[in-house]
Design a protein around this motif. Structure first.
Motif, short mmCIF file in Angstrom:
data_model
loop_
_atom_site.label_atom_id
_atom_site.label_comp_id
_atom_site.label_asym_id
_atom_site.label_seq_id
_atom_site.Cartn_x
_atom_site.Cartn_y
_atom_site.Cartn_z
N ARG A 78 1.14 -0.86 0.09
CA ARG A 78 0.10 -0.34 0.13
C ARG A 78 0.81 1.35 -0.27
O ARG A 78 2.13 1.31 0.57
CB ARG A 78 -1.14 -0.12 0.87
N LYS A 116 -5.95 6.24 0.31
CA LYS A 116 -5.08 4.45 0.04
C LYS A 116 -4.47 4.26 -1.43
O LYS A 116 -5.52 4.27 -2.62
CB LYS A 116 -5.14 3.83 1.04
N ASP A 133 -15.14 -1.37 6.94
CA ASP A 133 -14.96 0.11 6.53
C ASP A 133 -15.16 1.02 8.40
O ASP A 133 -13.96 1.41 9.12
CB ASP A 133 -14.57 0.62 5.51
N LEU A 233 -7.95 3.44 -3.62
CA LEU A 233 -9.42 4.19 -2.59
C LEU A 233 -9.20 5.90 -1.94
O LEU A 233 -8.34 6.04 -1.63
CB LEU A 233 -9.13 3.24 -1.98
O1 LIG Z 1 -6.85 -3.74 -1.91
C1 LIG Z 1 -8.98 -4.58 -1.80
O2 LIG Z 1 -8.95 -5.45 -2.26
C2 LIG Z 1 -9.63 -3.94 -0.60
C3 LIG Z 1 -9.61 -2.72 0.01
C4 LIG Z 1 -9.73 -2.78 1.35
O3 LIG Z 1 -10.95 -3.46 1.99
C5 LIG Z 1 -9.75 -1.37 2.49
O4 LIG Z 1 -8.13 -1.59 2.35
O5 LIG Z 1 -9.78 -0.97 3.04
#
Ligand SMILES: O=C(O)CCC(=O)C(=O)O
Length: 315
Positions: A78, A116, A133, A233
């Motif tokens: 990440r 992110k 989340d 995201l």
């Molecule tokens: O990257 C993913 O597949 C899910 C990401 C996710 O759920 C998060 O980062 O909260």
């Protein structure tokens, strides 16, 4: 605003059917909705960030590294808070079609929370366990949603985002284990209450967008293919949703109104929300927490310092 009030406002991007489907199922997939010019810009700065990651050997508040990451063979899990590290990410979060998509689903007044970039690197990119989340970053209501942008084509093999339809209207799960430790995912003992057989996996060409509500149960499988799956995201809420715990991924843009106007009144949903650990001293990573990884004293110290620096510059 209720779904009905939101639906009464003319949409900018989504069809009325897509908005209704989001409210009913807790997610929506929008294939190829982002123009490729944006995707190319974001890919270019992402390549720059990956180059930068070659210089570091252990995870910190910027880069969350997979075991095995090296200068010659970068493997990122990440990039935390990309908006904090390159202006293009913020331009994308605030000026592109995704902020309009957020307005179609939370109402015309939209607030940015955090961002992110989850890489899910080729040949082993880690799974994300089933979780919700909102327990990571409670708000006074459940309008927050996450908009994911696929920077490359994503098929079944790349570990696409999986969602459980309708779970946003169900139980909010405990994300601590029975020892009271934060695990950031649904405990194995509770998983039988999640209809995993109903999971939908959201796939599409580069420029496709996934949207999931903050209560929707979601996760993703490891990426065993030879193609990476970078998913950018961005999290937004209605302007009248206010946080009451520290943001795990702070940035100077937290709380910025990206569409419409600021709220003078907070809207409160009566349904309770679980409180996460106090992130104000720094946050490691969803992957590290879900995998039960221990970070060294030096890493935690570095995170605390970087965290202080970012919170100090927050608008
Ligand atoms: O990257 C993913 O597949 C899910 C990401 C996710 O759920 C998060 O980062 O909260």
């Amino acid at each position: 605003m209720t779904p009905e009030q939101i639906l009464d406002v003319a949409p900018k991007i989504l069809t009325q059917a897509q908005r209704e489907s989001y409210f009913e199922n807790g997610y929506v997939l929008l294939e190829s909705v982002v123009p490729m010019e944006w995707i190319e810009k974001v890919r270019a700065v992402t390549d720059e960030m990956v180059e930068r990651s070659r210089e570091i050997a252990t995870s910190d508040m910027v880069f969350d590294l997979e075991p095995g990451h090296s200068k010659d063979n970068p493997r990122l899990r990440r990039l935390s808070s990309p908006v904090e590290h390159h202006p293009t990410y913020w331009d994308y979060a605030s000026q592109s079609v995704i902020a309009d998509i957020a307005a179609d689903l939370v109402g015309p007044d939209v607030k940015f929370h955090h961002s992110k970039l989850n890489f899910k690197w080729a040949e082993g990119g880690e799974e994300v366990k089933w979780h919700q989340d909102i327990q990571y970053w409670p708000h006074t209501n459940y309008s927050p949603l996450t908009i994911g942008t696929y920077l490359h084509d994503v098929g079944e093999e790349q570990g696409p985002l999986g969602v459980i339809p309708g779970s946003h209207n169900g139980e909010l799960f405990d994300e601590y284990n029975d020892k009271g430790q934060w695990i950031g995912c649904i405990d194995d003992g509770d998983l039988p209450r999640v209809p995993l057989d109903k999971a939908e996996y959201l796939m599409g060409p580069a420029g496709s967008v996934t949207v999931h509500n903050c209560r929707t149960v979601h996760g993703s499988k490891p990426n065993l293919s030879d193609l990476g799956r970078p998913l950018l995201l961005n999290v937004y809420s209605a302007a009248n949703a206010f946080t009451y715990t520290a943001n795990p991924l702070p940035s100077r843009y937290e709380g910025t109104i990206v569409r419409g106007k600021a709220a003078r009144w907070a809207e409160h949903d009566p349904r309770p929300c679980q409180i996460p650990p106090d992130w104000s001293g720094g946050y490691t990573s969803l992957f590290a927490l879900q995998q039960g990884e221990e970070w060294s004293e030096e890493q935690l110290q570095a995170v605390a310092e970087q965290n202080q620096e970012i919170r100090g510059t927050a608008a």
